[in-house]
Design a protein around this motif. Structure first.
Motif, PDB file in Angstrom:
ATOM      1  N   ASP A 266      28.573  46.968  37.329  1.00 14.89           N
ATOM      2  CA  ASP A 266      28.603  46.002  36.537  1.00 14.89           C
ATOM      3  C   ASP A 266      27.258  44.196  36.779  1.00 14.89           C
ATOM      4  N   LEU A 267      26.820  44.653  38.565  1.00 15.01           N
ATOM      5  CA  LEU A 267      25.580  43.835  38.609  1.00 15.01           C
ATOM      6  C   LEU A 267      24.227  43.817  38.441  1.00 15.01           C
ATOM      7  N   GLY A 268      24.857  45.100  37.651  1.00 18.82           N
ATOM      8  CA  GLY A 268      23.283  45.684  37.746  1.00 18.82           C
ATOM      9  C   GLY A 268      22.170  46.274  38.507  1.00 18.82           C
ATOM     10  N   GLY A 269      22.815  46.569  39.707  1.00 17.82           N
ATOM     11  CA  GLY A 269      22.025  47.049  40.359  1.00 17.82           C
ATOM     12  C   GLY A 269      21.264  45.994  41.473  1.00 17.82           C
ATOM     13  N   VAL A 270      21.670  45.308  41.847  1.00 20.84           N
ATOM     14  CA  VAL A 270      21.537  44.294  43.160  1.00 20.84           C
ATOM     15  C   VAL A 270      21.661  44.732  44.766  1.00 20.84           C
ATOM     16  N   ARG A 271      19.922  44.245  44.367  1.00 28.86           N
ATOM     17  CA  ARG A 271      20.303  45.043  46.861  1.00 28.86           C
ATOM     18  C   ARG A 271      20.343  44.085  47.257  1.00 28.86           C
ATOM     19  N   ILE A 272      20.230  42.434  46.580  1.00 30.93           N
ATOM     20  CA  ILE A 272      20.887  41.931  47.884  1.00 30.93           C
ATOM     21  C   ILE A 272      21.171  40.804  47.571  1.00 30.93           C
ATOM     22  N   GLY A 273      22.135  39.649  47.189  1.00 32.26           N
ATOM     23  CA  GLY A 273      22.622  38.772  47.344  1.00 32.26           C
ATOM     24  C   GLY A 273      22.561  37.180  48.290  1.00 32.26           C
ATOM     25  N   PHE A 274      22.930  36.297  47.429  1.00 34.31           N
ATOM     26  CA  PHE A 274      23.139  34.837  48.452  1.00 34.31           C
ATOM     27  C   PHE A 274      24.201  34.559  47.612  1.00 34.31           C
TER      28      PHE A 274
ATOM     29  N   GLY B 279      39.194  37.332  34.045  1.00 38.60           N
ATOM     30  CA  GLY B 279      37.987  38.461  34.928  1.00 38.60           C
ATOM     31  C   GLY B 279      36.775  37.049  35.891  1.00 38.60           C
ATOM     32  N   ASN B 280      36.235  37.767  36.522  1.00 39.18           N
ATOM     33  CA  ASN B 280      34.818  37.206  37.238  1.00 39.18           C
ATOM     34  C   ASN B 280      33.585  37.208  36.408  1.00 39.18           C
ATOM     35  N   LEU B 281      32.835  36.023  36.113  1.00 38.34           N
ATOM     36  CA  LEU B 281      31.885  35.453  35.212  1.00 38.34           C
ATOM     37  C   LEU B 281      30.772  35.953  35.579  1.00 38.34           C
TER      38      LEU B 281
ATOM     39  N   ARG C 188      29.282  37.546  30.292  1.00 36.46           N
ATOM     40  CA  ARG C 188      30.526  38.220  29.338  1.00 36.46           C
ATOM     41  C   ARG C 188      31.638  38.005  31.483  1.00 36.46           C
ATOM     42  N   PHE C 189      33.049  38.253  30.656  1.00 39.71           N
ATOM     43  CA  PHE C 189      33.823  38.579  31.580  1.00 39.71           C
ATOM     44  C   PHE C 189      34.337  39.461  32.150  1.00 39.71           C
ATOM     45  N   ASP C 190      34.532  40.049  32.720  1.00 39.52           N
ATOM     46  CA  ASP C 190      34.752  41.285  33.817  1.00 39.52           C
ATOM     47  C   ASP C 190      36.940  41.580  33.428  1.00 39.52           C
ATOM     48  N   ASP C 191      36.674  42.747  33.947  1.00 39.21           N
ATOM     49  CA  ASP C 191      38.275  43.077  33.865  1.00 39.21           C
ATOM     50  C   ASP C 191      38.788  43.020  35.118  1.00 39.21           C
ATOM     51  N   ALA C 192      37.996  41.951  36.446  1.00 37.99           N
ATOM     52  CA  ALA C 192      39.385  42.379  37.325  1.00 37.99           C
ATOM     53  C   ALA C 192      40.573  42.010  37.639  1.00 37.99           C
TER      54      ALA C 192
ATOM     55  N   LEU D 149      18.055  38.571  37.458  1.00 39.35           N
ATOM     56  CA  LEU D 149      18.752  37.744  38.444  1.00 39.35           C
ATOM     57  C   LEU D 149      20.082  38.276  37.615  1.00 39.35           C
ATOM     58  N   THR D 150      21.005  38.132  38.169  1.00 41.61           N
ATOM     59  CA  THR D 150      22.708  38.510  38.360  1.00 41.61           C
ATOM     60  C   THR D 150      23.550  36.900  39.001  1.00 41.61           C
TER      61      THR D 150
END
Length: 398
Positions: free
Chosen positions: A163-171, A63-65, A48-52, A141-142
């Motif tokens: 919109d990122l599903g509750g992620v705690r860390i990112g790369f 928006g962001n993919l 999906r694309f967000d509405d950024a 994963l998101t």
């Protein structure tokens, strides 16, 4: 050590490099990424694309993919992890024609290539492909592909963390080497000043005019004398500053004739530092210099110019601790891939600046970019392939 199908990974890279998508005009590359994700088995409902783009205050096509991948196997219930990159390129990449030359990707025309950041796009799609093809266990994963990174980190700034599903860390993937574990970056102000003078016929009565060009020159001389231009070092405080675009009304020239006193110029610049207070000090020094110069340049009637100075924080500096869980996972994954990790702090802004600001600790890795934003840009395929393998390692570690 995780391995990937390098031939397919390189094919994806070349595919994405061939699609033009300069900053603010990402619709075509967004469409191509969606198609590639579906081809490797990601269902349409997960994409999906967000509405950024509706909230970003500059023109933006899409928006962001965002891609949501459910967990699998013994890691399926572990905390969700974010993998991200940006999909836009700098305008200099328009018209690029990539080709493989040995273990490099080079350009056949005199433009930038677009490895920044089509390499990141290739890494994330390859990650999705390998997890499906090898049926690897992994947590939820998101995948996030941001827009307008190159013109101010806008996509990362305006992504909604919800919109990122509750992620705690990112790369994040954006840079040269897979060994680089980038744990911090500078912050920056962007500023703009409109200098208004007074027009006059330079051949007949220049003394009646107020030269905006002279105000600019006086201000920059003052800034330079004060040690605020270029590399800025004041005691133990270090930063940088830069003057960018200088233009007249509507972005054009400041006058059609050479015999007219310049009555208006617009100047853009930026101030950077790893110390948030110090890049504000640099910006304040520029503001004071323009105000002083505008007041000091007068005509024979005693009239002076004006300088309207506005600034905003483009992104905030950050530095994560080496023992932070996201950093430790990064070091462990790089080491597991047979690579020696190098802890680094970037002197430029990254999408990670805003993810950290959003409360998501994010480490940035490189993926083969060399000489980005120049006509000499090229991609190191060995580093790109290593980055793809590293992404799979990061995603599948317990």
């Amino acid at each position: 050590m995780q391995k990937v199908d390098n031939a397919q990974a390189v094919n994806r890279l070349m595919r994405f490099l061939a699609v033009e998508g300069v900053t603010g005009r990402e619709a075509a590359i967004g469409k191509e990424l969606v198609a590639a994700l579906k081809e490797v088995g990601v269902p349409a409902r997960a994409i999906r694309f967000d509405d950024a783009h509706k909230r970003i205050p500059v023109p933006c096509e899409i928006g962001n993919l965002i891609v949501d991948l459910p967990g699998r196997g013994r890691l399926g219930n572990h905390p969700r992890i974010l993998f991200m990159t940006h999909m836009d390129t700098v305008p200099l990449c328009a018209g690029a024609k990539p080709k493989i030359q040995g273990r490099k990707v080079v350009n056949t025309v005199r433009t930038a290539l677009g490895g920044d950041n089509r390499t990141g796009c290739g890494v994330l799609v390859t990650l999705a492909a390998e997890l499906a093809a090898q049926k690897l266990d992994h947590p939820p994963l998101t995948l996030l592909f941001t827009v307008r990174e190159e013109s101010g980190l806008w996509g990362a700034r305006f992504v909604d963390p919800k919109d990122l599903g509750g992620v705690r860390i990112g790369f994040n993937y954006d840079g040269r080497s897979a060994s680089y574990v980038t744990v911090g970056a500078v912050g920056a102000d962007r500023w703009e000043v409109e200098i208004s003078g007074r027009a006059a016929h330079a051949g007949g009565a220049p003394e009646r005019g107020i030269s905006s060009t002279l105000i600019l020159a006086e201000a920059l001389s003052d800034v330079r004398r004060g040690g605020w231009f270029g590399k800025v070092v004041h005691g133990d405080k270090v930063g940088t500053s830069n003057i960018g675009v200088v233009a007249g009304p509507n972005g054009g020239s400041a006058g059609d004739a050479t015999n007219v006193v310049t009555d208006y110029v617009k100047v853009r610049g930026e101030s950077r530092s790893h110390d948030a207070k110090f890049h504000k000090e640099i910006t304040a020094a520029y503001k004071a210099a323009f105000a002083k110069a505008a007041a000091g340049v007068t005509n024979v009637q005693g009239q002076s110019g004006k300088a309207k100075f506005v600034s905003h924080t483009d992104y905030y500096p950050f530095r994560m601790k080496d023992n932070a869980p996201v950093v430790q996972r990064a070091i462990e994954a790089v080491t597991a891939q047979g690579i020696k990790p190098e802890i680094r702090v970037a002197n430029g802004g990254l999408d990670a600046n805003w993810l950290v600001r959003h409360g998501i600790p994010t480490v940035t890795f490189g993926a083969g970019q060399n000489e980005p934003h120049t006509v000499d840009e090229w991609i190191d395929l060995k580093e790109y392939e290593a980055a793809c393998g590293l992404a799979v390692q990061l995603a599948t570690m317990s």
